[in-house]
Write a protein that holds these residues in place. Structure first.
Motif, PDB file in Angstrom:
ATOM      1  N   VAL A 165       0.840  -1.195   0.000  1.00  0.00           N
ATOM      2  CA  VAL A 165       0.000   0.000   0.000  1.00  0.00           C
ATOM      3  C   VAL A 165       0.879   1.250   0.000  1.00  0.00           C
ATOM      4  N   VAL A 166       1.940   1.235   0.802  1.00  0.00           N
ATOM      5  CA  VAL A 166       2.862   2.362   0.836  1.00  0.00           C
ATOM      6  C   VAL A 166       3.511   2.550  -0.536  1.00  0.00           C
ATOM      7  N   TRP A 167       3.930   1.447  -1.150  1.00  0.00           N
ATOM      8  CA  TRP A 167       4.573   1.528  -2.460  1.00  0.00           C
ATOM      9  C   TRP A 167       3.618   2.109  -3.506  1.00  0.00           C
ATOM     10  N   LEU A 168       2.374   1.630  -3.525  1.00  0.00           N
ATOM     11  CA  LEU A 168       1.388   2.167  -4.459  1.00  0.00           C
ATOM     12  C   LEU A 168       1.139   3.649  -4.209  1.00  0.00           C
ATOM     13  N   ARG A 169       1.126   4.008  -2.955  1.00  0.00           N
ATOM     14  CA  ARG A 169       0.905   5.411  -2.591  1.00  0.00           C
ATOM     15  C   ARG A 169       2.003   6.306  -3.138  1.00  0.00           C
ATOM     16  N   VAL A 170       3.234   5.937  -2.909  1.00  0.00           N
ATOM     17  CA  VAL A 170       4.359   6.786  -3.308  1.00  0.00           C
ATOM     18  C   VAL A 170       4.570   6.760  -4.814  1.00  0.00           C
ATOM     19  N   VAL A 171       4.495   5.581  -5.421  1.00  0.00           N
ATOM     20  CA  VAL A 171       4.690   5.486  -6.870  1.00  0.00           C
ATOM     21  C   VAL A 171       3.584   6.235  -7.612  1.00  0.00           C
ATOM     22  N   GLY A 172       2.348   6.092  -7.139  1.00  0.00           N
ATOM     23  CA  GLY A 172       1.252   6.816  -7.771  1.00  0.00           C
ATOM     24  C   GLY A 172       1.445   8.319  -7.677  1.00  0.00           C
ATOM     25  N   ALA A 173       1.847   8.794  -6.508  1.00  0.00           N
ATOM     26  CA  ALA A 173       2.085  10.225  -6.335  1.00  0.00           C
ATOM     27  C   ALA A 173       3.257  10.690  -7.195  1.00  0.00           C
ATOM     28  N   ALA A 174       4.286   9.850  -7.311  1.00  0.00           N
ATOM     29  CA  ALA A 174       5.441  10.204  -8.134  1.00  0.00           C
ATOM     30  C   ALA A 174       5.043  10.352  -9.597  1.00  0.00           C
ATOM     31  N   LEU A 175       4.163   9.482 -10.075  1.00  0.00           N
ATOM     32  CA  LEU A 175       3.702   9.580 -11.459  1.00  0.00           C
ATOM     33  C   LEU A 175       2.886  10.856 -11.672  1.00  0.00           C
ATOM     34  N   VAL A 176       2.039  11.200 -10.695  1.00  0.00           N
ATOM     35  CA  VAL A 176       1.264  12.434 -10.795  1.00  0.00           C
ATOM     36  C   VAL A 176       2.188  13.645 -10.837  1.00  0.00           C
ATOM     37  N   ALA A 177       3.259  13.597 -10.043  1.00  0.00           N
ATOM     38  CA  ALA A 177       4.178  14.732  -9.939  1.00  0.00           C
ATOM     39  C   ALA A 177       5.277  14.717 -10.989  1.00  0.00           C
ATOM     40  N   LEU A 178       5.302  13.719 -11.862  1.00  0.00           N
ATOM     41  CA  LEU A 178       6.376  13.606 -12.849  1.00  0.00           C
ATOM     42  C   LEU A 178       6.511  14.843 -13.741  1.00  0.00           C
ATOM     43  N   LEU A 218     -10.305   4.068  -3.365  1.00  0.00           N
ATOM     44  CA  LEU A 218      -9.561   4.288  -2.123  1.00  0.00           C
ATOM     45  C   LEU A 218      -8.098   4.590  -2.424  1.00  0.00           C
ATOM     46  N   LEU A 219      -7.519   3.869  -3.378  1.00  0.00           N
ATOM     47  CA  LEU A 219      -6.128   4.121  -3.739  1.00  0.00           C
ATOM     48  C   LEU A 219      -5.958   5.514  -4.330  1.00  0.00           C
ATOM     49  N   ALA A 220      -6.925   5.944  -5.156  1.00  0.00           N
ATOM     50  CA  ALA A 220      -6.862   7.287  -5.734  1.00  0.00           C
ATOM     51  C   ALA A 220      -6.885   8.351  -4.638  1.00  0.00           C
ATOM     52  N   TRP A 221      -7.710   8.122  -3.600  1.00  0.00           N
ATOM     53  CA  TRP A 221      -7.749   9.066  -2.466  1.00  0.00           C
ATOM     54  C   TRP A 221      -6.389   9.115  -1.772  1.00  0.00           C
ATOM     55  N   ILE A 222      -5.808   7.956  -1.541  1.00  0.00           N
ATOM     56  CA  ILE A 222      -4.511   7.900  -0.861  1.00  0.00           C
ATOM     57  C   ILE A 222      -3.451   8.639  -1.664  1.00  0.00           C
ATOM     58  N   VAL A 223      -3.458   8.447  -2.978  1.00  0.00           N
ATOM     59  CA  VAL A 223      -2.420   9.050  -3.830  1.00  0.00           C
ATOM     60  C   VAL A 223      -2.620  10.555  -3.972  1.00  0.00           C
ATOM     61  N   LEU A 224      -3.832  10.964  -4.355  1.00  0.00           N
ATOM     62  CA  LEU A 224      -4.060  12.371  -4.701  1.00  0.00           C
ATOM     63  C   LEU A 224      -4.238  13.267  -3.484  1.00  0.00           C
ATOM     64  N   ILE A 225      -4.973  12.803  -2.485  1.00  0.00           N
ATOM     65  CA  ILE A 225      -5.275  13.643  -1.322  1.00  0.00           C
ATOM     66  C   ILE A 225      -4.265  13.415  -0.196  1.00  0.00           C
ATOM     67  N   ALA A 226      -4.104  12.139   0.208  1.00  0.00           N
ATOM     68  CA  ALA A 226      -3.287  11.837   1.382  1.00  0.00           C
ATOM     69  C   ALA A 226      -1.788  11.904   1.092  1.00  0.00           C
ATOM     70  N   THR A 227      -1.406  12.058  -0.168  1.00  0.00           N
ATOM     71  CA  THR A 227       0.021  12.151  -0.475  1.00  0.00           C
ATOM     72  C   THR A 227       0.347  13.442  -1.214  1.00  0.00           C
ATOM     73  N   VAL A 228      -0.182  13.615  -2.435  1.00  0.00           N
ATOM     74  CA  VAL A 228       0.174  14.793  -3.228  1.00  0.00           C
ATOM     75  C   VAL A 228      -0.263  16.075  -2.524  1.00  0.00           C
ATOM     76  N   LEU A 229      -1.564  16.173  -2.218  1.00  0.00           N
ATOM     77  CA  LEU A 229      -2.055  17.376  -1.541  1.00  0.00           C
ATOM     78  C   LEU A 229      -1.409  17.550  -0.172  1.00  0.00           C
ATOM     79  N   ALA A 230      -1.236  16.447   0.563  1.00  0.00           N
ATOM     80  CA  ALA A 230      -0.689  16.522   1.920  1.00  0.00           C
ATOM     81  C   ALA A 230       0.747  17.041   1.908  1.00  0.00           C
ATOM     82  N   TYR A 231       1.580  16.531   1.008  1.00  0.00           N
ATOM     83  CA  TYR A 231       2.968  16.978   0.955  1.00  0.00           C
ATOM     84  C   TYR A 231       3.077  18.422   0.474  1.00  0.00           C
ATOM     85  N   VAL A 232       2.289  18.787  -0.541  1.00  0.00           N
ATOM     86  CA  VAL A 232       2.368  20.153  -1.078  1.00  0.00           C
ATOM     87  C   VAL A 232       1.987  21.171  -0.008  1.00  0.00           C
ATOM     88  N   THR A 233       0.854  20.965   0.651  1.00  0.00           N
ATOM     89  CA  THR A 233       0.429  21.913   1.680  1.00  0.00           C
ATOM     90  C   THR A 233       1.345  21.854   2.897  1.00  0.00           C
TER      91      THR A 233
END
Length: 334
Positions: A49-62, A236-251
């Motif tokens: 789950v952690v790997w999917l979270r970080v890799v998904g966020a990395a792809l969004v932020a690429l 649920l994975l989309a929420w983890i990637v977009l909100i709980a990772t990308v948005l969370a780190y940026v803010t």
């Protein structure tokens, strides 16, 4: 006098905006557990789950990483440090600690990070810290002990405690590295670029740790159970990637630029409250009276710490956030 009043009002607005960003970050980070737990119960390994979270966020932020590719040449150490500590280190150490000690104990130890930030500032950087900031940290950590009910099921496992302390130290790295940009004679790197490259570094490191080739991908094609309600696992994975990772780190990074590492760290303790409340509402995990009281204490501690900054222009300790407000006034916090 009018100019001084204007500068003070601008500084207050910058601190208020920073507090708002820190709260958004805490809420976003806090929502990750509620979304991740159904995925884990559906059959995914926590590290997957952690790997999917970080890799998904990395792809969004690429695209951001490509846009800020100059940072690879200008600030390679910052990018590697952020990826190793703020992204991969916190996640890997925390989930490894959970296999040895209770969740509440691991979370409490991890959120000793604000106190460790004060120790870093006082002992390593040899700068004074305000008494109010220190009191705020003590109250927040004490209240957090009630929120997570650290006294329930305590088992002393030296390796587990060390892993949780490792997560806390990595979280210190997150707050300290997120504050980079106030170094004399150097322009602050764009926080979005730092986050994007940090996620890429974290994705590479976690790939070696999580071994995603053993991941059961079929789980993501089915529904997961959210307290009796079937929810698409992919959602649920989309929420983890977009909100709980990308948005969370940026803010979160932007809040550190406007506040200070130690003040933002105390406000980040609200993540535990958010996680507990969401688990109560969405997962049926009810709060006890000590948890409610502890949440109130955390809020008081966070308020005391964030309101401890004296007026801009005075000689002030680093814990009061003066340098960060100056950066914000210059517009370096994008």
């Amino acid at each position: 006098m009018p100019m001084h009043t204007s500068q003070r009002a601008r500084a207050d607005r910058g601190r208020g905006a920073g507090l708002g960003l820190a709260l958004v970050s805490a809420v976003a980070f806090g929502g990750s557990g509620v979304a991740a737990k159904p995925l884990i119960e559906a059959g995914l390994d926590p590290l997957h789950v952690v790997w999917l979270r970080v890799v998904g966020a990395a792809l969004v932020a690429l695209p951001l990483a490509v846009r800020h590719r100059a940072l690879l040449r200008e600030r390679p150490a910052l990018l590697v440090g952020f990826g190793l500590l703020a992204v991969a280190g916190v996640q890997a150490c925390y989930f490894a600690a959970l296999s040895r000690i209770p969740v509440g104990v691991a979370l409490l130890i991890e959120y000793l990070a604000p106190a460790l930030v004060l120790g870093w500032v006082r002992l390593v950087q040899r700068r004074p810290v305000t008494r109010a900031a220190a009191i705020g940290v003590v109250l927040a950590v004490g209240g957090l002990a009630c929120v997570v009910q650290a006294w329930s099921g305590l088992r002393f496992d030296p390796v587990g405690v060390l892993l949780a302390l490792g997560a806390a130290c990595c979280q210190v790295g997150y707050f300290v590295l997120a504050d980079q940009g106030g170094t004399a004679g150097r322009e602050a790197p764009d926080p979005l670029g730092v986050i994007a490259h940090g996620l890429l570094v974290g994705a590479v490191v976690l790939t070696a740790v999580a071994r995603p080739w053993t991941l059961d991908w079929s789980v993501l094609a089915a529904d997961a159970d959210l307290d009796g309600t079937p929810v698409p696992a992919a959602l649920l994975l989309a929420w983890i990637v977009l909100i709980a990772t990308v948005l969370a780190y940026v803010t979160g990074v932007r809040s550190v630029r406007r506040l200070s590492p130690q003040v933002a760290g105390v406000v980040a303790c609200l993540e535990a409250i958010v996680a507990t409340v969401l688990a109560w509402v969405l997962l049926g995990e009810h709060l006890s009276a000590p948890q409610l009281a502890g949440g109130a204490v955390v809020l008081v501690g966070a308020f005391i710490a964030q309101s401890s900054a004296p007026a801009e222009g005075r000689a002030e300790p680093v814990a009061s956030g003066g340098a960060e407000r100056e950066l914000s006034a210059r517009g370096t916090a994008a």
